[in-house]
Design a protein around this motif. Structure first.
Motif, PDB file in Angstrom:
ATOM      1  N   CYS A  39       5.588  11.653  -2.277  1.00 52.92           N
ATOM      2  CA  CYS A  39       4.226  11.792  -1.760  1.00 52.92           C
ATOM      3  C   CYS A  39       3.872  10.516  -0.987  1.00 52.92           C
ATOM      4  O   CYS A  39       4.627   9.545  -1.012  1.00 52.92           O
ATOM      5  N   HIS A  40       2.741  10.548  -0.327  1.00 52.63           N
ATOM      6  CA  HIS A  40       2.305   9.357   0.408  1.00 52.63           C
ATOM      7  C   HIS A  40       2.049   8.213  -0.574  1.00 52.63           C
ATOM      8  O   HIS A  40       1.346   8.385  -1.569  1.00 52.63           O
ATOM      9  N   ALA A  41       2.642   7.066  -0.298  1.00 49.80           N
ATOM     10  CA  ALA A  41       2.438   5.870  -1.122  1.00 49.80           C
ATOM     11  C   ALA A  41       1.666   4.844  -0.309  1.00 49.80           C
ATOM     12  O   ALA A  41       2.082   4.482   0.793  1.00 49.80           O
ATOM     13  N   GLU A  42       0.563   4.392  -0.863  1.00 50.97           N
ATOM     14  CA  GLU A  42      -0.195   3.304  -0.238  1.00 50.97           C
ATOM     15  C   GLU A  42       0.435   1.995  -0.696  1.00 50.97           C
ATOM     16  O   GLU A  42       0.327   1.610  -1.863  1.00 50.97           O
ATOM     17  N   MET A  43       1.164   1.336   0.217  1.00 58.73           N
ATOM     18  CA  MET A  43       1.879   0.109  -0.122  1.00 58.73           C
ATOM     19  C   MET A  43       0.903  -1.062  -0.265  1.00 58.73           C
ATOM     20  O   MET A  43      -0.020  -1.205   0.526  1.00 58.73           O
ATOM     21  N   HIS A  44       1.139  -1.880  -1.288  1.00 57.63           N
ATOM     22  CA  HIS A  44       0.326  -3.078  -1.502  1.00 57.63           C
ATOM     23  C   HIS A  44       1.143  -4.348  -1.309  1.00 57.63           C
ATOM     24  O   HIS A  44       0.668  -5.310  -0.739  1.00 57.63           O
ATOM     25  N   SER A  45       2.366  -4.348  -1.818  1.00 62.13           N
ATOM     26  CA  SER A  45       3.211  -5.536  -1.666  1.00 62.13           C
ATOM     27  C   SER A  45       4.672  -5.117  -1.673  1.00 62.13           C
ATOM     28  O   SER A  45       5.033  -4.064  -2.199  1.00 62.13           O
ATOM     29  N   TYR A  46       5.481  -5.971  -1.070  1.00 59.69           N
ATOM     30  CA  TYR A  46       6.918  -5.714  -0.999  1.00 59.69           C
ATOM     31  C   TYR A  46       7.613  -7.054  -0.774  1.00 59.69           C
ATOM     32  O   TYR A  46       7.184  -7.862   0.050  1.00 59.69           O
ATOM     33  N   ALA A  47       8.672  -7.301  -1.519  1.00 58.57           N
ATOM     34  CA  ALA A  47       9.498  -8.485  -1.315  1.00 58.57           C
ATOM     35  C   ALA A  47      10.915  -8.139  -1.758  1.00 58.57           C
ATOM     36  O   ALA A  47      11.114  -7.317  -2.657  1.00 58.57           O
ATOM     37  N   ALA A  48      11.896  -8.754  -1.107  1.00 58.23           N
ATOM     38  CA  ALA A  48      13.295  -8.532  -1.477  1.00 58.23           C
ATOM     39  C   ALA A  48      14.072  -9.815  -1.265  1.00 58.23           C
ATOM     40  O   ALA A  48      13.686 -10.672  -0.464  1.00 58.23           O
ATOM     41  N   ASP A  49      15.156  -9.938  -1.992  1.00 57.71           N
ATOM     42  CA  ASP A  49      16.047 -11.093  -1.895  1.00 57.71           C
ATOM     43  C   ASP A  49      16.826 -11.008  -0.594  1.00 57.71           C
ATOM     44  O   ASP A  49      17.741 -10.210  -0.473  1.00 57.71           O
TER      45      ASP A  49
END
Length: 170
Positions: free
Chosen positions: A46-56
């Motif tokens: 479903c539609h996800a309202e993104m708040h934060s994202y980080a990756a190595d």
């Protein structure tokens, strides 16, 4: 001092770094979808309202991923069920029950569930008077994830982190 020899050493070291950097992930930036594909993680259907994202980005594929997003509660429940998780049976909850110890250091029930850096990235403020379920699951490739859920009415905010990025990081 032999300036020519010094320049050759610097040039050789630079070439060696250029040869090794792609194996380490170098300074490349990968899209969120590339990272999710690399750790074999799918987003909810479903539609996800993104708040934060980080990756190595120091390694490729990445050794860890963190993200938070809000989806309808029924969508999050279906997402967990599709990963073999019973939404009604969390692995643990926050606040934790009782004091535990890690390396001889006490961990209080209301100590944050994530590192200070992750809490900051998530901009996460938890209310100790509420209960937040936490679930774990593995992707088919072996990446292990924990997800803390903030359930409010018909929506759920998921705070998802890798515990183990999969066999590619060994």
């Amino acid at each position: 001092m032999d300036v020519g020899k010094s320049r050759r050493n610097v040039r050789a070291a630079s070439l060696a770094l250029l040869a090794v950097a792609p194996l380490l992930g170098g300074c490349a930036t990968h899209s969120r979808q590339q990272v999710l594909d690399a750790v074999h993680l799918e987003m909810p259907d479903c539609h996800a309202e993104m708040h934060s994202y980080a990756a190595d980005e120091a390694w490729w594929p990445p050794g860890w991923v963190e993200m938070s997003y809000t989806v309808p509660k029924n969508c999050m429940d279906a997402y967990l069920v599709a990963r073999g998780v019973d939404p009604a049976k969390p692995v643990t909850t926050w606040p934790r029950s009782g004091t535990s110890f890690v390396g001889g250091e006490p961990i209080k029930p209301t100590d944050p569930p994530f590192t200070p850096k992750t809490m900051s990235r998530f901009k996460l403020r938890l209310d100790a008077s509420r209960t937040y379920p936490e679930h774990t699951f593995k992707t088919p490739y072996g990446s292990e994830f924990s997800v803390l859920l903030d359930e409010k009415g018909n929506s759920t905010t998921a705070y998802l982190i890798t515990d183990f990025g999969g066999p590619h990081v060994l």
